[in-house]
Every structure is written in C-alpha cells, then in structure tokens.
Design an enzyme around this catalytic site. Structure first.
Site, PDB file in Angstrom:
ATOM      1  CB  SER A  91      34.842  38.857  38.979  1.00 46.22           C
ATOM      2  OG  SER A  91      36.104  38.647  39.570  1.00 46.22           O
TER       3      SER A  91
HETATM    4  N1  SAH Z   1      38.300  41.619  42.824  1.00 47.46           N
HETATM    5  C1  SAH Z   1      38.760  42.179  41.571  1.00 47.46           C
HETATM    6  C2  SAH Z   1      39.036  41.093  40.546  1.00 47.46           C
HETATM    7  C3  SAH Z   1      40.460  41.043  40.309  1.00 47.46           C
HETATM    8  S1  SAH Z   1      41.124  39.694  39.409  1.00 47.46           S
HETATM    9  C4  SAH Z   1      37.823  43.243  41.044  1.00 47.46           C
HETATM   10  O1  SAH Z   1      36.738  43.420  41.611  1.00 47.46           O
HETATM   11  O2  SAH Z   1      38.186  43.930  40.094  1.00 47.46           O
HETATM   12  C5  SAH Z   1      42.213  39.016  40.621  1.00 47.46           C
HETATM   13  C6  SAH Z   1      43.305  39.916  41.138  1.00 47.46           C
HETATM   14  O3  SAH Z   1      44.083  39.145  42.047  1.00 47.46           O
HETATM   15  C7  SAH Z   1      44.289  40.430  40.077  1.00 47.46           C
HETATM   16  O4  SAH Z   1      44.310  41.833  40.115  1.00 47.46           O
HETATM   17  C8  SAH Z   1      45.620  39.822  40.518  1.00 47.46           C
HETATM   18  O5  SAH Z   1      46.717  40.676  40.281  1.00 47.46           O
HETATM   19  C9  SAH Z   1      45.404  39.598  42.003  1.00 47.46           C
HETATM   20  N2  SAH Z   1      46.268  38.596  42.634  1.00 47.46           N
HETATM   21  C10 SAH Z   1      46.711  37.420  42.128  1.00 47.46           C
HETATM   22  N3  SAH Z   1      47.474  36.773  43.030  1.00 47.46           N
HETATM   23  C11 SAH Z   1      47.501  37.563  44.146  1.00 47.46           C
HETATM   24  C12 SAH Z   1      48.143  37.440  45.425  1.00 47.46           C
HETATM   25  N4  SAH Z   1      48.926  36.402  45.737  1.00 47.46           N
HETATM   26  N5  SAH Z   1      47.956  38.430  46.313  1.00 47.46           N
HETATM   27  C13 SAH Z   1      47.176  39.511  46.032  1.00 47.46           C
HETATM   28  N6  SAH Z   1      46.584  39.680  44.828  1.00 47.46           N
HETATM   29  C14 SAH Z   1      46.742  38.716  43.902  1.00 47.46           C
END
Ligand code: SAH
Length: 242
Positions: A91
C-alpha cells in the site's frame, strides 16, 4: 586566465561528480534511504495531517525498500503503491500510516492484520504493539513475508497462510484489527474477535466501485462504524475450498 583555469576546473568537476557516479553505479546508499524515509514522512504523511507520534516514528524506521523487489527499491519511498507480485501491491505509505494511526496502539496490544502482502504493514504494527498475527491468502506471499520478517528480526510477528475472513479465533480477542484488502462486507468473525474497546480499520466496497475506509469500534459490546474516506485497495478474495 580562462585557459589556465580550464584544466583545474575540469578536474574539480570530475572529482565532485565521483560520489554521485558511484551512487549510480552501486545503487542508493543506506543514508540516502534514511533521507528518503524522512522526506516521505514529512511530505506525504505529516503534510496530510497524521500526527500520531509512534506511527511517524515507525514509518521513519522501517526500511520499506527491503519489502519490495530489489529492482523497485529506488522507488520504495514514492507516494504510491508498488507491485509485489501475484497481482498484489504494497500500500501507499500514507495509507499505511493513516490506518495505523487510527488504531492508536499500546505496547501491550495484540493485533490482527488480514492481507500480509509484503509484510511491511505488519512490521510497522510490530514496532508499536506487543504481537502481530497476520493472515495472507496467497501462499507464496505468506512464505516470502514470513522469511523477510524473520531475517529482519521481527520476532513478534506470526504470518499465517489462509483466508483471513475467519480471523484467528484461537488468538482472539485482538485490541486492533487492520484489513488491507477491500471486502464487500465486514466479516462477522472479525467483529466477533475484536476486543472490548478495540478498533478495526477496513476498506469496504467492491473492486470496481468506490471503496470506503471504515473505522469499527467496540464499546461496551456495542459496535459503531465511521466512514473515513474513499480508498482503492486490491480485492479481498476467498478460498474456494472451505
Ligand atoms: N499489508 C500489505 C498490503 C497487501 S495488499 C503490505 O504491507 O504489503 C493485500 C493483500 O491481501 C494481498 O497480498 C492479498 O493476497 C491479501 N488478501 C486478499 N484477500 C485475503 C483474504 N481473504 N485473506 C488473507 N489475505 C487476503
């Protein structure tokens, strides 16, 4: 006169350019990254109104460039999200800081994150809370974030592969929950696992419509929600086999 100066001036210019040239050849140095981090906090985060001191300190400390592919490290402190593979993104720094500041974490807090991705948000949380549990649905991302966080010494983070919709009932209650993928609704198990006085920050909305960042609070067992701002996150996906 001009002729006499010509040679020394050239030498002078080449000498002055050498450090810059070596930075280009060897990549950006650690000091430059520290400077980029301070500028990121000042220009992108403080400038937009985040004042929570512990959050700002964590954002100044965690080495965001180590959470992206080496080919993107020079762009790690830019004012936007960056790709981390598997169609996912780390993000935008401001969003990470804003969401974190809303949780108002205490050193004794246990935190749940849904959507580990690169592990960056988890590292920020880990600097401010007692322990962080973070769930990631893409197995490969869960594995690489786990290794990265271990290598960087974040021993109070546990990365759990799986569908975060169900939270982690065995480790609940959590004083804070942060969801970093946009869900169509707030998963009831997460509301259930929020502790008394706890706060959850979650983007809600579908992939193709405006999503809203929502603050959920539990006070004396009652749930209140506050709409904060329109945002754009990758979608919250679901495991089919469950
Ligand atoms: N917090 C992260 C941002 C990741 S983007 C960072 O600091 O890099 C959002 C993430 O959520 C993605 O990696 C995606 O695979 C994950 N995601 C989406 N749906 C999900 C679910 N149901 N359970 C766990 N992770 C999920």
């Amino acid at each position: 006169m001009a002729r006499i100066l010509k040679y020394p001036l050239t030498v002078l210019l080449v000498t002055a350019a050498l450090p810059a040239l070596s930075a280009i050849l060897t990549g950006t140095g650690e000091q430059d990254f520290a400077r980029l981090r301070s500028a990121m906090v000042r220009d992108q985060i403080v400038a937009r109104g985040v004042t929570h001191r512990a959050t700002l300190q964590a954002m100044r400390t965690v080495e965001r460039h180590l959470f992206v592919d080496a080919s993107l490290s020079s762009r790690a402190y830019e004012d936007n999200p960056l790709p981390i593979g598997y169609g996912q993104t780390i993000s935008q720094p401001f969003i990470v800081a804003y969401m974190t500041s809303l949780l108002d974490l205490k050193p004794e807090d246990r935190v749940l994150e849904i959507g580990t991705g690169s592990g960056y948000q988890a590292a920020i949380l880990a600097r401010m809370a007692d322990s962080v549990y973070t769930i990631e649905i893409v197995k490969e991302l869960a594995a690489s974030a786990k290794k990265r966080l271990q290598d960087l010494g974040y021993h109070n983070v546990e990365v759990v592969p799986g569908d975060g919709y169900y939270g982690l009932p065995g480790n609940a209650p959590f004083q804070a929950i942060v969801v970093t993928a946009a869900a169509e609704h707030i998963p009831p198990p997460l509301i259930e696992q929020l502790g008394e006085g706890g706060k959850m920050v979650i983007p809600v909305g579908s992939q193709f419509m405006v999503q809203n960042l929502i603050l959920v609070e539990k006070k004396k067992g009652r749930i209140t929600t506050t709409n904060l701002m329109p945002v754009r996150f990758v979608p919250f996906t679901r495991e089919e086999t469950r």
